[in-house]
Design a protein around this motif. Structure first.
Motif, PDB file in Angstrom:
ATOM      1  N   THR A  70      30.830  23.161  21.731  1.00 28.53           N
ATOM      2  CA  THR A  70      32.064  23.899  21.976  1.00 28.53           C
ATOM      3  C   THR A  70      32.228  24.935  20.880  1.00 28.53           C
ATOM      4  OG1 THR A  70      33.069  21.942  22.949  1.00 28.53           O
ATOM      5  CG2 THR A  70      34.559  23.693  22.257  1.00 28.53           C
ATOM      6  N   GLY A 125      22.282  21.077  33.053  1.00 30.10           N
ATOM      7  CA  GLY A 125      23.457  21.205  32.204  1.00 30.10           C
ATOM      8  C   GLY A 125      24.586  21.933  32.912  1.00 30.10           C
ATOM      9  N   THR A 163      30.959  21.315  17.254  1.00 34.37           N
ATOM     10  CA  THR A 163      32.158  22.111  17.480  1.00 34.37           C
ATOM     11  C   THR A 163      32.263  23.136  16.364  1.00 34.37           C
ATOM     12  OG1 THR A 163      33.260  20.215  18.471  1.00 34.37           O
ATOM     13  CG2 THR A 163      34.660  22.025  17.738  1.00 34.37           C
ATOM     14  N   GLY A 172      23.042  18.720  28.574  1.00 34.69           N
ATOM     15  CA  GLY A 172      24.305  18.863  27.870  1.00 34.69           C
ATOM     16  C   GLY A 172      25.295  19.738  28.602  1.00 34.69           C
ATOM     17  N   ALA A 173      26.385  20.017  27.927  1.00 33.88           N
ATOM     18  CA  ALA A 173      27.429  20.895  28.438  1.00 33.88           C
ATOM     19  C   ALA A 173      27.831  21.858  27.339  1.00 33.88           C
ATOM     20  CB  ALA A 173      28.633  20.071  28.886  1.00 33.88           C
ATOM     21  N   ALA A 174      28.139  23.086  27.697  1.00 33.96           N
ATOM     22  CA  ALA A 174      28.513  24.097  26.716  1.00 33.96           C
ATOM     23  C   ALA A 174      29.780  24.801  27.168  1.00 33.96           C
ATOM     24  CB  ALA A 174      27.380  25.110  26.541  1.00 33.96           C
ATOM     25  N   THR A 175      30.705  25.007  26.241  1.00 34.22           N
ATOM     26  CA  THR A 175      31.945  25.720  26.520  1.00 34.22           C
ATOM     27  C   THR A 175      32.162  26.746  25.428  1.00 34.22           C
ATOM     28  OG1 THR A 175      32.890  23.759  27.547  1.00 34.22           O
ATOM     29  CG2 THR A 175      34.426  25.480  26.895  1.00 34.22           C
ATOM     30  N   ALA A 217      26.766  18.070  23.576  1.00 35.28           N
ATOM     31  CA  ALA A 217      27.770  19.004  24.076  1.00 35.28           C
ATOM     32  C   ALA A 217      28.110  19.965  22.956  1.00 35.28           C
ATOM     33  CB  ALA A 217      29.012  18.252  24.530  1.00 35.28           C
ATOM     34  N   ALA A 224      27.101  16.072  19.189  1.00 34.84           N
ATOM     35  CA  ALA A 224      28.058  17.055  19.683  1.00 34.84           C
ATOM     36  C   ALA A 224      28.364  18.015  18.555  1.00 34.84           C
ATOM     37  CB  ALA A 224      29.335  16.362  20.154  1.00 34.84           C
ATOM     38  N   ALA A 277      23.870  24.179  24.584  1.00 27.13           N
ATOM     39  CA  ALA A 277      23.662  22.734  24.720  1.00 27.13           C
ATOM     40  C   ALA A 277      22.266  22.476  25.260  1.00 27.13           C
ATOM     41  CB  ALA A 277      24.712  22.138  25.647  1.00 27.13           C
ATOM     42  N   ALA A 283      23.569  26.394  28.956  1.00 25.54           N
ATOM     43  CA  ALA A 283      23.205  24.985  29.087  1.00 25.54           C
ATOM     44  C   ALA A 283      21.837  24.907  29.746  1.00 25.54           C
ATOM     45  CB  ALA A 283      24.238  24.232  29.926  1.00 25.54           C
TER      46      ALA A 283
END
Length: 168
Positions: A64, A93, A48, A77-80, A62, A46, A73, A89
Motif C-alpha cells: 500500500t 494478483g 506500507t 499479492g495485492a497492490a493499492t 500486499a 506486507a 506486490a 500486481a
C-alpha cells in the motif's frame, strides 16, 4: 528509527521508520515507512509507505502506498496506490489505483480517475472508470477481459468517449 532513520528486521521481524526513513523486513515480516519513506517486505510480508512513498511486497504479500506513491506486490499479492499513484500486481494478483494499473496473467485490476489507463496479462479482468472533471462522479466505465484477440495482453487501454482504445 527516527524521522530520518532506517529500520531493518530479520526473517520473521517487523520494521518501522520515521517520516524520511526506509523500512525493510524479512521473509515473513512487515515494513512501514513514514510520509516520504519507502517500505519493502519479504515473500510473505506486507509493506506500507507514506504519502509520497513507495511500497514493495513479496510473492504473497500486499503493498500500500500513499497519495503520490507507487505500490508493487508479488505474484499472488495485492497492490493499492493513492490518488496519483500507480499499482502493479503479478500473476493472479489484484491492483487498484487512481492513475494507472497493471496486473499479470489472470489478475484483476481497477483504475478510476481522469485520463487513466490499465493493462493486464491474458485472462485478466479489468475495470476502467473515467470521472467527471468538475466532481468525482463516474462519467463512463467499462469492464472487460483480456482475451488475447479483441483485447490484447500487456497493452495499455483507456476510455475515449465511452469506447475502449489502446493508449500510448
Amino acid at each position: 528509527a527516527g524521522d530520518s532513520g532506517a529500520a531493518t528486521a530479520g526473517a520473521y521481524g517487523a520494521a518501522t521508520a520515521g517520516a524520511y526513513g526506509a523500512a525493510t523486513a524479512g521473509d515473513s515480516g512487515a515494513a512501514t515507512a513514514g510520509a516520504y519513506g519507502a517500505a519493502t517486505a519479504g515473500a510473505y510480508g506486507a509493506a506500507t509507505a507514506g504519502d509520497s512513498g513507495a511500497a514493495t511486497a513479496g510473492a504473497y504479500g500486499a503493498a500500500t502506498a500513499g497519495a503520490y506513491g507507487a505500490a508493487t506486490a508479488g505474484d499472488s499479492g495485492a497492490a493499492t496506490a493513492g490518488a496519483y499513484g500507480a499499482a502493479t500486481a503479478g500473476y493472479r494478483g489484484a491492483a487498484t489505483a487512481k492513475g494507472s494499473v497493471s496486473v499479470g496473467k489472470n489478475g484483476c485490476g481497477l483504475v478510476r480517475g481522469n485520463d487513466v489507463k490499465i493493462k493486464g496479462g491474458l485472462g485478466a479482468v479489468l475495470v476502467i472508470c473515467e470521472e467527471n472533471e468538475d466532481n468525482w462522479d463516474i462519467k463512463e466505465w467499462k469492464a472487460f477481459v483480456v482475451d488475447g484477440t479483441d483485447i490484447r495482453a500487456d497493452t495499455w487501454y483507456k476510455l475515449v468517449n465511452g469506447k475502449l482504445v489502446e493508449a500510448e
